[in-house]
Write an enzyme that holds these catalytic residues in place. Sequence first.
Site, PDB file in Angstrom:
ATOM      1  N   LYS A 205       0.852  -1.184   0.000  1.00  0.00           N
ATOM      2  CA  LYS A 205       0.000   0.000   0.000  1.00  0.00           C
ATOM      3  C   LYS A 205       0.886   1.232   0.000  1.00  0.00           C
ATOM      4  O   LYS A 205       1.656   1.468   0.925  1.00  0.00           O
ATOM      5  CB  LYS A 205      -0.900  -0.002   1.227  1.00  0.00           C
ATOM      6  CG  LYS A 205      -1.774   1.230   1.310  1.00  0.00           C
ATOM      7  CD  LYS A 205      -2.797   1.113   2.401  1.00  0.00           C
ATOM      8  CE  LYS A 205      -3.587   2.398   2.527  1.00  0.00           C
ATOM      9  NZ  LYS A 205      -4.541   2.329   3.640  1.00  0.00           N
ATOM     10  N   LYS A 258      -2.159  -1.521  -3.995  1.00  0.00           N
ATOM     11  CA  LYS A 258      -3.025  -0.356  -3.944  1.00  0.00           C
ATOM     12  C   LYS A 258      -2.201   0.918  -3.988  1.00  0.00           C
ATOM     13  O   LYS A 258      -1.237   1.001  -3.235  1.00  0.00           O
ATOM     14  CB  LYS A 258      -3.817  -0.442  -2.638  1.00  0.00           C
ATOM     15  CG  LYS A 258      -4.653   0.749  -2.310  1.00  0.00           C
ATOM     16  CD  LYS A 258      -5.310   0.492  -1.011  1.00  0.00           C
ATOM     17  CE  LYS A 258      -6.068   1.740  -0.651  1.00  0.00           C
ATOM     18  NZ  LYS A 258      -6.342   1.827   0.724  1.00  0.00           N
TER      19      LYS A 258
HETATM   20  C1  PBG Z   1      -7.465   3.349   5.367  1.00  0.00           C
HETATM   21  C2  PBG Z   1      -7.691   3.249   3.894  1.00  0.00           C
HETATM   22  C3  PBG Z   1      -7.486   4.204   2.877  1.00  0.00           C
HETATM   23  C4  PBG Z   1      -7.996   3.645   1.702  1.00  0.00           C
HETATM   24  C5  PBG Z   1      -8.459   2.378   2.021  1.00  0.00           C
HETATM   25  N1  PBG Z   1      -8.254   2.142   3.375  1.00  0.00           N
HETATM   26  C6  PBG Z   1      -6.999   5.590   2.911  1.00  0.00           C
HETATM   27  C7  PBG Z   1      -5.682   5.937   3.418  1.00  0.00           C
HETATM   28  O1  PBG Z   1      -4.780   5.119   3.587  1.00  0.00           O
HETATM   29  O2  PBG Z   1      -5.548   7.136   3.681  1.00  0.00           O
HETATM   30  C8  PBG Z   1      -8.046   4.323   0.365  1.00  0.00           C
HETATM   31  C9  PBG Z   1      -9.086   3.824  -0.586  1.00  0.00           C
HETATM   32  C10 PBG Z   1      -9.388   4.727  -1.721  1.00  0.00           C
HETATM   33  O3  PBG Z   1      -8.750   5.777  -1.938  1.00  0.00           O
HETATM   34  O4  PBG Z   1     -10.322   4.387  -2.464  1.00  0.00           O
HETATM   35  N2  PBG Z   1      -6.184   3.297   5.825  1.00  0.00           N
END
Ligand code: PBG
Length: 340
Positions: A205, A258
Amino acid sequence: MHPPALGSFPVRRPRRLRQSAALRQLVRETELRAGQLVLPLFVRSGRKLRRPITAMPGVFQLSPDELVRDATAAAEAGVPAVLLFGIPDRKDGKASEAYARSGIVQRAVRLLRNELPELLVITDVCLCEYMSHGHCGIVRADKRGEKILNDPTLKLLARAAASHAEAGADIVAPSDMMDGRVAAIRAELDRRGFTDTPIMSYAAKFASAFYSPFREAAESAPKFGDRRSYQMDAANTNEALREVALDIEEGADIVMVKPALAYLDIIHRVKTAFGLPTAAYAVSGEHAMIKAAAAQGWIDERAVTVEALLAMRRAGADILITYAAVDVARWLKERGTRDG
Ligand code: PBG
């Protein structure tokens, strides 16, 4: 996925196999199916509530009754799974609502379990939506500034995941990026008897600017600083592979990359290196870009959406998490009228 080296055999004239839709279908290498799609949904308490999210057209914060409606529509379209995010009534410094038995996600999971027993319910496990400061872990402030405390956070994440499993979640999906959280969650799930609940970890991520519309949706923007101390640098590939390897070692059953579209190389390398079921998350910013350009009439929403998802499949993703899941599932049903 692994084209043989050209030159090792004679190359035919490619046009020959493109002369009709049926022929193109016959020689297609990658398939996009509704059964691969996951729809993210946002739930908050209330009744008959559908609160639109500015930068995510077609996506809403839903009260539980409306959540059931949208989940039903998804299931009817052929989408097998939803990914739940909760917006709690109350935030604090220890994310109490993230692991409360009566928390919004826990209630929503029980409701979906009852109303739609066939639907797979995946829960996002993170603390940022539940923390008053909006970070994914416990924060300690001292003279040198704020610091995210990795290890004390693990216990809270494990409690949250177990409370989701207890409510009936089919899969838990930790998205916090603390080190060691998959092992901590696996141990707690096993200890409480949920040995068969799989973990889909947000393994690679990245600290991405593509998440900003989501932060409005989940009301989880950090109040200070950013997430670069725990999420990954967009410049790094080998680090992504190490993160994924660690999560697998700790017990991840499915690994996720992601964002998706700007990280196709990572998807490809993760799938090739580990061969585990691999998910790609087409995040909020990706959705927003397509919606915004389509609204201007500058691109064809359907064609671009399908093409982007097909690219993720081609890169090696087995599971596609997308805000367009229901639209895509419906388009795929109409296929035959078009090539896509
Ligand atoms: C929570 C999380 C995030 C997303 C999914 N789970 C945001 C972040 O890390 O700030 C992003 C999903 C999206 O942008 O569609 N940690």
